[in-house]
Design a protein around this motif. Structure first.
Motif, PDB file in Angstrom:
ATOM      1  N   GLU A 174       0.856  -1.193   0.000  1.00  0.00           N
ATOM      2  CA  GLU A 174       0.000   0.000   0.000  1.00  0.00           C
ATOM      3  C   GLU A 174       0.883   1.230   0.000  1.00  0.00           C
ATOM      4  O   GLU A 174       1.996   1.203   0.534  1.00  0.00           O
ATOM      5  CB  GLU A 174      -0.876  -0.001   1.268  1.00  0.00           C
ATOM      6  N   CYS A 176       0.291   4.891   1.332  1.00  0.00           N
ATOM      7  CA  CYS A 176      -0.610   5.825   2.009  1.00  0.00           C
ATOM      8  C   CYS A 176      -0.025   7.227   2.072  1.00  0.00           C
ATOM      9  O   CYS A 176      -0.654   8.134   2.609  1.00  0.00           O
ATOM     10  CB  CYS A 176      -0.924   5.324   3.418  1.00  0.00           C
ATOM     11  N   CYS A 225       3.006   2.466   6.226  1.00  0.00           N
ATOM     12  CA  CYS A 225       1.559   2.406   6.036  1.00  0.00           C
ATOM     13  C   CYS A 225       0.870   1.343   6.888  1.00  0.00           C
ATOM     14  O   CYS A 225      -0.364   1.237   6.848  1.00  0.00           O
ATOM     15  CB  CYS A 225       1.160   2.220   4.571  1.00  0.00           C
ATOM     16  N   THR A 277      -4.852  13.435   9.124  1.00  0.00           N
ATOM     17  CA  THR A 277      -4.874  13.164   7.687  1.00  0.00           C
ATOM     18  C   THR A 277      -4.880  14.455   6.885  1.00  0.00           C
ATOM     19  O   THR A 277      -4.187  14.579   5.869  1.00  0.00           O
ATOM     20  CB  THR A 277      -6.108  12.317   7.332  1.00  0.00           C
ATOM     21  N   THR A 332      -5.797  11.339  -4.412  1.00  0.00           N
ATOM     22  CA  THR A 332      -6.237   9.979  -4.728  1.00  0.00           C
ATOM     23  C   THR A 332      -6.320   9.773  -6.230  1.00  0.00           C
ATOM     24  O   THR A 332      -5.881   8.739  -6.762  1.00  0.00           O
ATOM     25  CB  THR A 332      -7.603   9.701  -4.080  1.00  0.00           C
TER      26      THR A 332
END
Length: 342
Positions: A174, A176, A225, A277, A332
């Motif tokens: 992943e 992130c 991540c 975040t 994203t």
């Protein structure tokens, strides 16, 4: 392991760790311990830089010395290659040295350069080529370098217990980190190259009478991540990136300590705080903007890779939004474009 040039600096008898009150000052009879190597042994990633080599009081050698009451000569230096250890660090070894630890080889195969290349969007980078270049050094040059270095360590410290560490797997499949664009296949290739490097280290270390310390199992579930990271992702300052943090160094100390001394190591209970975040995405968006994805040359690269230049420009513009949700979505979608180009 960073790209900046290696600066030689001696820290004798544990002066770095002693300054922080981590190691007893008067019990040299307990054992002379020399910590050699690169940034993974210097403690890069712990955010506790002491000198130009980044020797840290939270690096695993300082933790091992503190736990077992050893007199530490901290020679490890960020950016070091095998030749740098030979030329700048082995002077600390002698027949009186009781313990030696080291990680080395990542810089020889271009650790920082490969990661930097692979972290870019797929339409702007040649990750496969960078990995192949590192592998060519791994198979063609590094075996001989290890033979020379490991043999010299044994010769200069004939009575020492020597522990040579491998490298943990950085990725879990992943990505992130909003600023980086590692695809799952790129992460798998990077981990595979690390496995091959560790296999070589094991072979050469044991051939020269040293113990191999394998961190991969202990770091499983603690990669970049994972819910509890022992390795930093992309960080500010950038030199902290992709190195074990304080939790990771505590984990390394738990591995190296028993191998060196034959006695158990009691881990500490460390915690790390993470930014929100929204904060991470804002910082990432600002850095992506500095990559200048909408520059004509980069848009041409996108077009050649089958990525819509118009979409790249649109998403790049959205990164300037003050709305965290818009920024998150733009990051994203940029990652999705990277997957398209990979």
């Amino acid at each position: 392991m960073t790209r900046r040039s290696v600066k030689r600096g001696l820290v004798l008898a544990g002066s770095v760790a002693l300054a922080a009150g981590l190691i007893p000052t008067a019990d040299a009879a307990a054992g002379s311990y020399v910590a050699l190597g690169d940034s993974y042994s210097a403690g890069v990633g712990t955010r506790a830089k002491v000198d130009s080599c980044y020797r840290s009081t939270y690096g695993y050698p300082a933790l091992v010395a503190s736990r077992y009451g050893l007199a530490l000569s901290y020679q490890a230096c960020s950016g070091a290659r095998t030749a740098d250890v030979t030329n700048n660090q082995l002077g600390a070894l002698s027949s009186g040295t009781a313990y030696v630890s080291m990680t080395i080889g990542g810089n020889d195969v271009g650790f920082a350069d490969v990661l930097t290349e692979c972290a870019q969007p797929g339409w702007m980078s040649d990750c496969d080529g960078a990995i192949a270049g590192g592998r060519a050094i791994l198979t063609g040059q590094l075996p001989g370098r290890y033979d020379s270095l490991f043999g010299a360590i044994r010769s200069k410290a004939p009575n020492a217990k020597i522990a040579i560490g491998g490298y943990p797997l950085i990725f879990n499949g992943e990505d992130c980190n909003a600023l980086t664009f590692f695809s799952p296949s790129e992460e798998a290739s990077l981990n595979s190259a690390t496995n091959d490097l560790d296999s070589l280290i094991r072979t050469k270390a044991t051939a020269h009478g040293a113990s191999f310390v394998d961190p991969r199992s202990s770091f499983s579930g603690h990669a970049v991540c994972d819910s509890t990271e022992w390795i930093n992702g992309l960080s500010n300052p950038v030199e902290e990136s992709y190195h074990p943090n304080r939790l990771g160094n505590d984990g390394l100390a738990k591995l190296f300590g028993p191998v060196l001394t034959g006695s158990a190591y009691k881990t500490s209970t460390l915690t790390t705080a993470k930014p929100s975040t929204a904060q991470r995405n804002r910082a990432a968006a600002d850095k992506v903007l500095r990559m200048d994805l909408a520059a004509p040359a980069n848009l041409d690269k996108a077009a050649r890779a089958g990525v819509s230049p118009t979409e790249v420009k649109r998403l790049n513009s959205l990164l300037r939004s003050s709305d965290p949700a818009v920024v998150d979505r733009a990051l994203t979608d940029l990652r999705a474009l990277d997957r398209q180009a990979s």
